[in-house]
Structures are given as C-alpha cells and as structure tokens.
Design a protein around this motif. Structure first.
Motif, short mmCIF file in Angstrom:
data_model
loop_
_atom_site.label_atom_id
_atom_site.label_comp_id
_atom_site.label_asym_id
_atom_site.label_seq_id
_atom_site.Cartn_x
_atom_site.Cartn_y
_atom_site.Cartn_z
N ALA A 25 0.81 -1.22 0.00
CA ALA A 25 0.00 0.00 0.00
C ALA A 25 0.84 1.27 0.00
CB ALA A 25 -0.93 0.00 1.22
N VAL A 26 2.03 1.22 0.60
CA VAL A 26 2.84 2.43 0.76
C VAL A 26 4.02 2.47 -0.22
CG1 VAL A 26 4.30 3.74 2.35
CG2 VAL A 26 2.20 2.68 3.18
N VAL A 27 4.77 1.41 -0.29
CA VAL A 27 6.00 1.40 -1.09
C VAL A 27 5.70 1.05 -2.54
CG1 VAL A 27 8.27 0.35 -1.39
CG2 VAL A 27 7.40 0.82 0.92
N GLY A 28 4.91 0.00 -2.75
CA GLY A 28 4.58 -0.42 -4.10
C GLY A 28 5.80 -0.98 -4.83
N ASP A 29 5.81 -0.83 -6.14
CA ASP A 29 6.88 -1.36 -6.97
C ASP A 29 7.65 -0.21 -7.60
OD1 ASP A 29 8.57 -2.69 -8.66
OD2 ASP A 29 7.01 -3.50 -9.96
N GLU A 30 8.86 0.02 -7.11
CA GLU A 30 9.72 1.08 -7.65
C GLU A 30 10.92 0.48 -8.38
OE1 GLU A 30 9.17 4.17 -7.81
OE2 GLU A 30 7.58 4.58 -6.33
N GLY A 31 10.80 -0.79 -8.80
CA GLY A 31 11.90 -1.41 -9.52
C GLY A 31 12.63 -2.43 -8.66
N VAL A 38 23.26 1.38 -10.42
CA VAL A 38 22.65 2.29 -9.45
C VAL A 38 21.21 2.57 -9.82
CG1 VAL A 38 24.82 3.40 -8.78
CG2 VAL A 38 23.48 4.34 -10.69
N ASP A 39 20.44 3.01 -8.83
CA ASP A 39 19.05 3.37 -9.07
C ASP A 39 18.60 4.35 -8.00
OD1 ASP A 39 16.63 3.39 -10.38
OD2 ASP A 39 15.93 1.48 -9.59
N LEU A 40 17.49 5.04 -8.26
CA LEU A 40 16.87 5.99 -7.33
C LEU A 40 17.84 7.10 -6.93
CD1 LEU A 40 15.00 3.43 -5.00
CD2 LEU A 40 14.04 4.72 -6.92
N MET A 41 18.75 7.46 -7.80
CA MET A 41 19.77 8.45 -7.46
C MET A 41 19.21 9.85 -7.31
SD MET A 41 22.81 6.99 -7.11
CE MET A 41 24.19 8.00 -7.67
N ASP A 42 17.97 10.06 -7.72
CA ASP A 42 17.35 11.39 -7.56
C ASP A 42 16.59 11.52 -6.25
OD1 ASP A 42 15.39 9.54 -8.28
OD2 ASP A 42 14.20 11.00 -9.38
N GLU A 43 16.67 10.49 -5.41
CA GLU A 43 15.85 10.48 -4.20
C GLU A 43 16.70 10.71 -2.96
OE1 GLU A 43 12.78 11.31 -3.48
OE2 GLU A 43 12.09 9.73 -4.86
N ALA A 44 16.04 11.23 -1.92
CA ALA A 44 16.71 11.46 -0.63
C ALA A 44 15.67 11.32 0.47
CB ALA A 44 17.36 12.85 -0.59
N THR A 59 25.08 -1.73 2.12
CA THR A 59 23.86 -1.45 2.88
C THR A 59 23.83 0.03 3.22
OG1 THR A 59 22.47 -2.19 4.73
CG2 THR A 59 24.80 -1.83 5.22
N GLY A 60 22.65 0.53 3.62
CA GLY A 60 22.54 1.91 4.07
C GLY A 60 22.24 2.90 2.97
N ASN A 61 22.52 4.17 3.22
CA ASN A 61 22.14 5.25 2.31
C ASN A 61 22.92 5.27 1.01
OD1 ASN A 61 20.30 6.06 4.20
ND2 ASN A 61 21.36 7.93 4.79
N GLY A 62 23.92 4.43 0.88
CA GLY A 62 24.64 4.31 -0.39
C GLY A 62 24.01 3.30 -1.32
N THR A 63 22.85 2.75 -0.93
CA THR A 63 22.16 1.77 -1.76
C THR A 63 20.80 2.32 -2.19
OG1 THR A 63 21.04 0.70 0.11
CG2 THR A 63 23.24 -0.10 -0.45
N ALA A 64 20.29 1.76 -3.29
CA ALA A 64 18.92 2.07 -3.70
C ALA A 64 17.99 1.44 -2.68
CB ALA A 64 18.66 1.52 -5.10
N SER A 65 17.15 2.26 -2.06
CA SER A 65 16.44 1.85 -0.85
C SER A 65 15.34 0.83 -1.10
CB SER A 65 15.82 3.07 -0.17
OG SER A 65 15.04 2.68 0.93
N LEU A 66 15.20 -0.09 -0.13
CA LEU A 66 14.12 -1.06 -0.15
C LEU A 66 12.76 -0.39 -0.11
CD1 LEU A 66 13.20 -4.11 0.20
CD2 LEU A 66 13.22 -3.64 2.66
N VAL A 67 12.66 0.78 0.53
CA VAL A 67 11.36 1.45 0.64
C VAL A 67 11.15 2.47 -0.47
CG1 VAL A 67 11.16 1.04 3.11
CG2 VAL A 67 12.26 3.13 2.33
#
Length: 577
Positions: free
Chosen positions: A85-91, A315-321, A522-530
C-alpha cells in the motif's frame, strides 16, 4: 589497482572489511564475528556513528518481537499489505524477494542485537506514517534503545559522533512530542520533570546519559569494543582491489600510509550516500538542490558510490533522498521542521501563496510534494511557513522555545514579521490577495477542526506531534492573531537514498543483474528497499541494519576463503590519529 594473495603484498588481512561506521556497518561487524569470521571497520572521519548517530536512533521493523511483547498486534501478512500500500513497486530495489529477505531478518536480528547488549524498547504511539492504509499500525512498529551512558566508552567516548547542537538531554522518543508543547499540558510538565530528574540523578553519579542515535550507536560501539573488533577512524577507503573480476579487498589511507587490506569474505560498503557532494547532487538529484540544505553527517560525500560504479555497480533511485523540510539559520546551519509542521495556527504555501499538501504528513512526503509542486510550474522551492502569534508564542521552532524570536532572525531576514497577512505577503514577495484568500479558506475549516483540502490532522501520525490542548483537531487552528510570521522552508534532507543496487543477500549488482563478486552494500549508499516513500520512523535505519546483518551472514557462509589471521592493530591500540 593491483592484485595479490594472502602471502604477498597485503598489509592487512581480514575476513569482512566494513567501509563506514553507520548503524548497518557496526551491526554487520558484530554479526560477522558471531558467525565465525573476523571484521575490520574503517571510518574516514574522526568520529564513529555516521548519520545514524545524528538521527533519532529509531529502527522501523515490522512484526518485531519487542513491539509484539508490548502488545502491538502484527504479522507478516500485515507487513506485506502495508509494503504494497505504501511502497509499491519502484523497480529492483523494492522487489518482493528483497522485501521478504528484510522481513525474514527482523526477528533473528533483533534477538541477536539484544544478546549483544543492545536493549531495545517499543516506541509506543510513534505511528506508522500511513497508519490509515492496509496493514498500518497506529501504535507503530519502531524501536529505540534505553538511554546510554557515553562515559562507559572510556577513551572512545570522544570518537562517538555527538553533534554540538544536540543538548545532552536524557530523553526518549515519546518525550519529544510532549516537550514540543511544554508547558501546555500536564503530560508535558510531567515529562519536563522526569527528564530533569534523570539528568540530575545521572550528573550526581557521574553518568552522561544520551538518547536517540547517540544511544543506539553507543551501545553498538561498546559491543564492538567488548568483542575486540577493530574500528579505524580517519581511515578513508580510496579504491577497491580486484582479481579476475572479484573484489578482493580495498586500499585504505591510514596515518599517512596507503594500506592494502585483503578481505577474504568480502567488502561491505556502508559509507552512506552523497548528500554533501554538490557535483553529484547536480548530476543525479532533483533540482533545485544544494548540499547546504542537508543535515547528513559531514562524511556523506559519495566517493564510495563513485568507486563502486567504477567497478561495475548498477545504481538506481539516485534522484531520491530522505527529504525533510528545513530552514537555514542566519549562521548557515539547516534546522529541519518535524514536530513544527503538526502544530496549529500555521500552514505552508508556495510562492503563489497557495497551500498544496498536508503539512503534518511525513517529512519525506512533504519534501517530495515540494519538488512535485515546483515541477508543475509553481515556485515551491523554497516554500513559506506562515504562522500567527499564538503558534510563535507557544511552540518550539527547532530548539528555540516558543515566545523567543531572536533579533538576529528578524534583522537577517531568516524570519519575516508583519502586523497583517497582506503586509507579510508583500515581505515574502507573494500576492497579498492570494495569501489572504488562502488564509481565509484555511481558517474557515480550521475553526471546525477540518481541512477539506488536504485532511491535515486526520491520521494518527499527523496528531503525534500536534497540540492535545487544541480541540477538536490538535493540528489545526486559524491563523488570525497578529503579528504574523513567515519562515522560508527548503527541501532539506538527512541523507540521499539512492545508490548501488543490491540483491536479497546485500550483494552489489551489475547492470545485467549479476552480483559483483565479493562486494556487499547497505545503508544510504544503496537504492532503498522502501523506494520513494518512508513507511515509518526509522525505516532507513531499520533496513540498513537488516541488510548489514544479512550481508555478514552471507559472507560468513561464502566460499571465498578460510578463516583469516589478521595482522591489524587491536581495537584498543587505535588512537584515531
């Protein structure tokens, strides 16, 4: 890059080399040793703890044993429903196989850390950020630790990251919401008294009690010290070493020397993102952006991600923070707005003087809304936080108590003050008629405790930081009593949340989906699970811990080599110089 084996040109030999001392990295180091392999942690800054130590120190962990023991009903199925419901599919970063690996890790990881001396407690009432969606929990799924006495670290105390702007308040997460409305309610007064009592008792006993991220990282660091796991400060990684396409170790700069560190079971990158790297933010991030708006730790500068890319990492989600609306104090320091946005007698507008979101929603959601509004052609970066005199008199702004508006804030333009909404609009460069219309519409609903446009105050999370003395909605009150104030808000952050792609074992992946042998992250250097959302307090830390735990266990079970005979200094011999 050069290659070698254990007997020729390596300066140091270990099993798992952990790059970075954030929560996921320290958790991995402890896990490695518990699974029969040795670990070495290298940290480029003088202080240990990363952005985790600067955070609230909370871990969001669905269906965890501590919250269940506190009476919070949860299940794997509820967790899955909430993720959907919240995260969905972001790749690939948010794949179901990675989600299941995370959920599998929660209970055994928590029990392992408790056994290692990390005393967790349920954050009662710290609701999931979307508690109204399927699987959401109004009582929350977040854990924090008991308060920690930093004096127990001995000579290592000075190397635990403790920010100068965080007073030594022995407070828990639940105390913060009460403090933010003190002295408005009986509960807030009891909270102030309780904290004062803790502080006085600790001082008399020579204890230096801390909560939040300092407490979490303090417990972990003490566990590493007790286990004689080496942590090197002032020791940045400058490159990875490879042989036949496999990562074999890294080059680490230490005390003026370039040391080649052999990592028989792998290298774990846990060094954070690129929040403080202006060039990378301009290349990858949403615009407009600035490294001056971030509250991430000083070492969050991205070179480890760049190194991983050079060695084939996707890499992925590099535009996100991890967005968090922030103002920039006259001294240039950002101060983020969390509890402030849930208080009544205030709202946020874009440069046209129009509201565009539920201001009390999660910090990441509001930050994303700022960028989405800006991309739609409205000036929302920055936006304006509009309050009346009651809000300014009653509530904290950052760490500044209500009723105190420093003269420097006014003379520098950090805050604008006017006797009327129209005059305030002119000071902000907003059309006065537009801001007046927005104010009148907001006030018409606020007097009834309603927000028909954006539903502020309808979720449990919205109300967590509201003012319980205001009825019927603790987040809403009309903006009508002058003087009026305006603060400039930017989409600040507490770290970037895009980076290298990893699989369910925390292995770094190439563009073709195959793992980079010997490399974990792991951590903020990875494309996040959420993905592009933040499901609850401590989601980034919880995921970082879990995948650090997963990485260490996978490395321990790998066939990369036998038990090492390390030649590094023992932990007590590291002076950090």
């Amino acid at each position: 890059m050069s290659s070698g084996n254990d007997s020729d040109d390596w300066d140091i030999v270990t099993d798992l080399l952990v790059v970075g001392s954030g929560g996921g990295g320290l958790c991995a180091a402890l896990t490695a040793q518990a699974n029969g392999i040795q670990a070495l942690v290298v940290e480029k800054t003088p202080q240990i703890g990363g952005s985790t130590a600067m955070s609230g120190g909370v871990l969001w962990l669905p269906d965890n044993p501590v919250s269940r023991a506190a009476g919070v009903p949860d299940s794997r199925e509820d967790a899955r429903r909430y993720f959907d419901a919240v995260v969905g599919d972001e790749g690939p970063a948010t794949s179901k196989v990675r989600r299941e690996a995370f959920l599998d890790a929660v209970e055994p990881m928590v029990e392992f850390l408790r056994g290692a001396g990390v005393p967790f407690r349920h954050c009662e009432g710290y609701s999931d950020y979307y508690d109204d969606r399927p699987g959401g929990k109004a009582r929350g799924r977040s854990l924090e630790t008991d308060l920690f006495d930093t004096a127990t670290l001995g000579p290592w105390e000075s190397r635990l990251r403790i920010t100068d702007d965080m007073p030594p308040i022995p407070a828990y997460t639940a105390d913060v919401s009460a403090l933010s409305v003190a002295p408005r309610t009986a509960k807030s007064l009891r909270t102030v008294a309780a904290i004062a009592g803790r502080f006085a008792a600790a001082t008399l006993r020579g204890r230096r009690l801390r909560g939040s991220g300092v407490a979490l990282q303090g417990y972990l660091l003490r566990a590493l010290i007790d286990a004689d796991i080496p942590v090197w400060t002032n020791s940045p990684m400058s490159d990875l070493t490879t042989e036949n396409g496999q990562v074999t170790g890294a080059v680490v700069e230490r005390n003026g020397r370039r040391l080649r560190v052999r990592a028989r079971r792998g290298v774990l990158l846990a060094a954070g993102g690129f929040a403080r790297n202006e060039a990378m933010r301009q290349k990858y991030g949403r615009q407009p952006a600035s490294a001056a708006w971030t509250s991430a730790n000083p070492g969050d500068s991205g070179e480890v991600i760049e190194t991983a890319i050079q060695h084939g990492a996707a890499v992925d989600l590099m535009d996100e923070a991890w967005w968090i609306p922030s103002s920039i104090l006259p001294n240039g320091r950002p101060v983020f707005a969390v509890y402030e946005r849930s208080k009544p007698y205030a709202f946020m507008v874009d440069g046209n003087g129009e509201r565009y979101c539920n201001e009390a929603a999660s910090y990441m959601e509001v930050g994303r809304k700022m960028y989405e509004r800006h991309a739609d052609g409205f000036t929302a970066v920055p936006s304006w936080w509009i309050t009346d005199s009651r809000n300014r008199a009653r509530y904290l702004w950052g760490t500044t108590p209500g009723g105190i508006t420093p003269r420097e804030w006014l003379t520098s333009g950090y805050v604008k003050r006017a006797d009327s909404i129209e005059e305030l609009a002119r000071l902000c460069g907003i059309d006065p008629a537009r801001l007046r219309a927005t104010t009148d519409r907001f006030n018409a609903g606020a007097v009834r405790g309603e927000d028909p446009d954006f539903h502020k105050g309808e979720r449990t999370y919205d109300r967590y930081y509201g003012d319980p003395a205001v009825h019927p909605n603790p987040c809403l009150g009309p903006v009508e009593k002058g003087p009026f104030y305006a603060f400039t808000l930017y989409p600040g952050d507490v770290g970037t949340s895009g980076g290298v792609l990893t699989d369910e074992h925390a292995r770094v992946l190439r563009d073709d989906g195959e793992p980079v042998a010997g490399l974990y992250a792991t951590g903020n250097g990875t494309a996040s699970l959420v993905g592009r959302h933040y499901p609850g307090a401590g989601a980034s830390i919880g995921v970082s811990f879990a995948f650090g735990w997963i990485a260490a266990r996978h490395a321990a079970g790998s066939s990369a080599g036998g038990t090492s005979t390390q030649s590094h200094l023992p932990i007590g011999a590291d002076t950090g110089e």
